[in-house]
Design a protein around this motif. Structure first.
Motif, short mmCIF file in Angstrom:
data_model
loop_
_atom_site.label_atom_id
_atom_site.label_comp_id
_atom_site.label_asym_id
_atom_site.label_seq_id
_atom_site.Cartn_x
_atom_site.Cartn_y
_atom_site.Cartn_z
N ILE A 162 0.83 -1.14 -0.04
CA ILE A 162 -0.16 -0.08 -0.12
C ILE A 162 0.91 1.25 0.03
O ILE A 162 1.85 1.33 0.67
CB ILE A 162 -0.98 -0.11 1.28
CG1 ILE A 162 -1.91 -1.06 1.29
CG2 ILE A 162 -1.86 1.54 1.41
CD1 ILE A 162 -2.60 -1.48 2.38
N PHE A 175 -5.84 6.34 -8.70
CA PHE A 175 -4.89 5.18 -8.01
C PHE A 175 -4.66 4.43 -9.46
O PHE A 175 -5.30 4.44 -10.58
CB PHE A 175 -5.90 4.47 -7.32
CG PHE A 175 -6.95 3.54 -8.00
CD1 PHE A 175 -6.63 2.28 -8.47
CD2 PHE A 175 -8.28 3.91 -8.12
CE1 PHE A 175 -7.62 1.41 -9.21
CE2 PHE A 175 -9.34 3.28 -8.79
CZ PHE A 175 -8.86 1.89 -9.34
N MET A 203 -11.95 -1.27 -6.77
CA MET A 203 -11.55 0.18 -6.16
C MET A 203 -12.44 1.07 -7.06
O MET A 203 -12.82 2.05 -6.84
CB MET A 203 -10.02 0.51 -6.23
CG MET A 203 -9.47 -0.36 -5.32
SD MET A 203 -7.51 -0.03 -5.32
CE MET A 203 -7.55 1.91 -4.46
N CYS A 240 -2.31 4.41 -4.09
CA CYS A 240 -3.96 5.15 -3.81
C CYS A 240 -4.04 6.47 -4.48
O CYS A 240 -5.34 6.38 -4.64
CB CYS A 240 -4.12 5.09 -2.15
SG CYS A 240 -3.99 3.56 -1.47
N TYR A 261 -10.75 3.99 1.48
CA TYR A 261 -9.70 3.15 0.70
C TYR A 261 -9.21 1.95 1.17
O TYR A 261 -9.30 1.17 0.42
CB TYR A 261 -8.36 4.02 0.84
CG TYR A 261 -8.40 5.15 -0.14
CD1 TYR A 261 -7.82 4.87 -1.34
CD2 TYR A 261 -8.61 6.50 -0.05
CE1 TYR A 261 -7.93 6.06 -2.63
CE2 TYR A 261 -8.96 7.62 -0.88
CZ TYR A 261 -8.35 7.40 -2.24
OH TYR A 261 -8.44 8.33 -3.14
#
Ligand code: ZN
Length: 276
Positions: A162, A175, A203, A240, A261
Motif C-alpha cells: 500500500i 489510483f 476500487m 492509492c 480506501y
C-alpha cells in the motif's frame, strides 16, 4: 538523498498492460425432470454427498500479507535505508525510501500504516489471517527484499503493498495497481494479473478514479519494483493516488477518507481470495 525520494514510489512505468478477459463464473445446477407426459418441471436435487458436519475439516483461513510502504523512522536513518539490496532482475535498489507527503506534511508512511491497519481489521473480521510487514509506524525499513521474503515465507494467497504517490503535477490524480512484468515466475503471471485486475475493478466500483498520469486503465506493469520482482506469491502494489493533489490529499488526511480506501482494498482482496 531523501529529497530524491519525494517523488514517491512511482517512476516510469513499462508498456501498457495487456487486456484481460473477465473470469467466467461457472454455476452448475443439478436438475431433474419429473416423469409424465406433456409436463416437464425442473426440480432441484439435493446433494447426494453427506452434508458437512462439525467433524468436517475446515480449510485453513487464507493468509494475506499487507505491506504498508516505507516506515516512520526511515528519514532519520539514511545509511540504513540507502543500503543497496537485491531488487530482482539482477539489479539492486535502496533498502527502502522515506516516501512522499502531502503539501501540508502528512507523510505517506503514516497514511500507508493507517490504511493497512484498517484493511487488516476488515480482513480479520472476514476470517482472513493477516501478516503485516512491519509492526508499527516507528521503525526503520524493512528493506524491500525482506518485505518480499515475508510474503514468500508466509505462503500468502495475496500480497498487497500500500502506497501513495507524490507527483509534482498537482492535477495528476487517481489510483493505479502495479504488478511485476514481464513475470519472473508462475505467481507473477496470471495470478498476479488477476489480483491486479480484481483490485482495480473493486476500487473503481467504490467510486475511486483510475490514474490520470501513470499506467493504463488503472493498471501499471513494472519491471523495476524490488518487492514485486522478488515475490513468489501473487503480489500487487496499490498506489492509492497523488498526495500532492489537493482533493486526494484531503481524502488521505481524513480518517473517513482512509476508511474508504481501506474498504475498497479489503474488498478487492476478499474478491480475489474468496471468489464467489
Ligand atoms: Zn511509497
Amino acid at each position: 538523498m531523501a529529497l530524491s525520494l519525494l517523488s514517491g514510489c512511482g517512476g516510469a512505468p513499462a508498456a501498457a498492460p495487456p487486456s484481460t478477459t473477465a473470469e467466467a463464473t461457472r454455476v452448475s445446477q443439478r436438475m431433474t425432470a419429473s416423469p409424465g407426459p406433456g409436463t416437464v418441471s425442473a426440480v432441484p436435487v439435493p446433494p447426494t454427498s453427506n452434508p458437512p458436519s462439525s467433524t468436517t475439516p475446515q480449510a485453513p483461513p487464507p493468509v494475506v500479507v499487507l505491506d504498508p510502504g516505507h516506515n516512520g523512522a526511515n528519514a532519520a536513518h539514511p545509511d540504513e535505508i540507502n543500503r543497496p539490496v537485491p531488487a530482482g532482475r539482477g539489479r539492486t535498489k535502496a533498502c527502502n525510501t522515506t516516501g512522499t507527503a502531502t503539501n501540508a506534511g502528512y507523510p505517506e508512511h503514516a497514511f500507508t500504516w493507517d490504511v493497512a491497519v484498517r484493511v487488516r481489521d476488515l480482513l480479520t473480521a472476514n476470517g482472513v489471517q493477516v501478516v503485516l510487514t512491519r509492526p508499527d509506524d516507528n521503525g526503520v525499513g524493512p528493506c524491500v527484499d525482506r518485505r518480499a521474503a515475508i510474503g514468500n515465507e508466509s505462503g500468502a494467497a495475496a500480497v498487497v503493498s500500500i502506497h501513495a504517490d507524490g507527483s509534482t503535477d498537482q492535477s495528476a490524480h487517481g489510483f493505479h495497481i502495479a504488478y511485476s512484468a514481464p513475470p519472473l515466475n508462475e505467481a507473477q503471471g496470471e495470478p498476479a494479473l488477476a489480483l491486479a485486475t480484481t483490485m482495480r475493478d473493486r476500487m473503481r466500483l467504490a467510486g475511486l478514479p483510475t490514474s490520470t498520469y501513470i499506467g493504463s486503465d488503472g493498471l501499471s506493469p513494472r519491471d523495476d519494483l524490488g518487492g514485486l520482482n522478488l515475490s513468489e506469491r501473487p503480489a500487487v502494489l496499490v498506489e492509492c493516488g497523488n498526495m500532492r493533489n489537493p482533493d486526494e490529499a484531503a481524502a488521505f488526511s481524513s480518517p473517513e477518507g482512509r476508511q474508504s480506501y481501506a474498504e475498497a482494498i479489503a474488498g478487492g482482496i476478499l474478491s480475489y481470495v474468496r471468489p464467489r
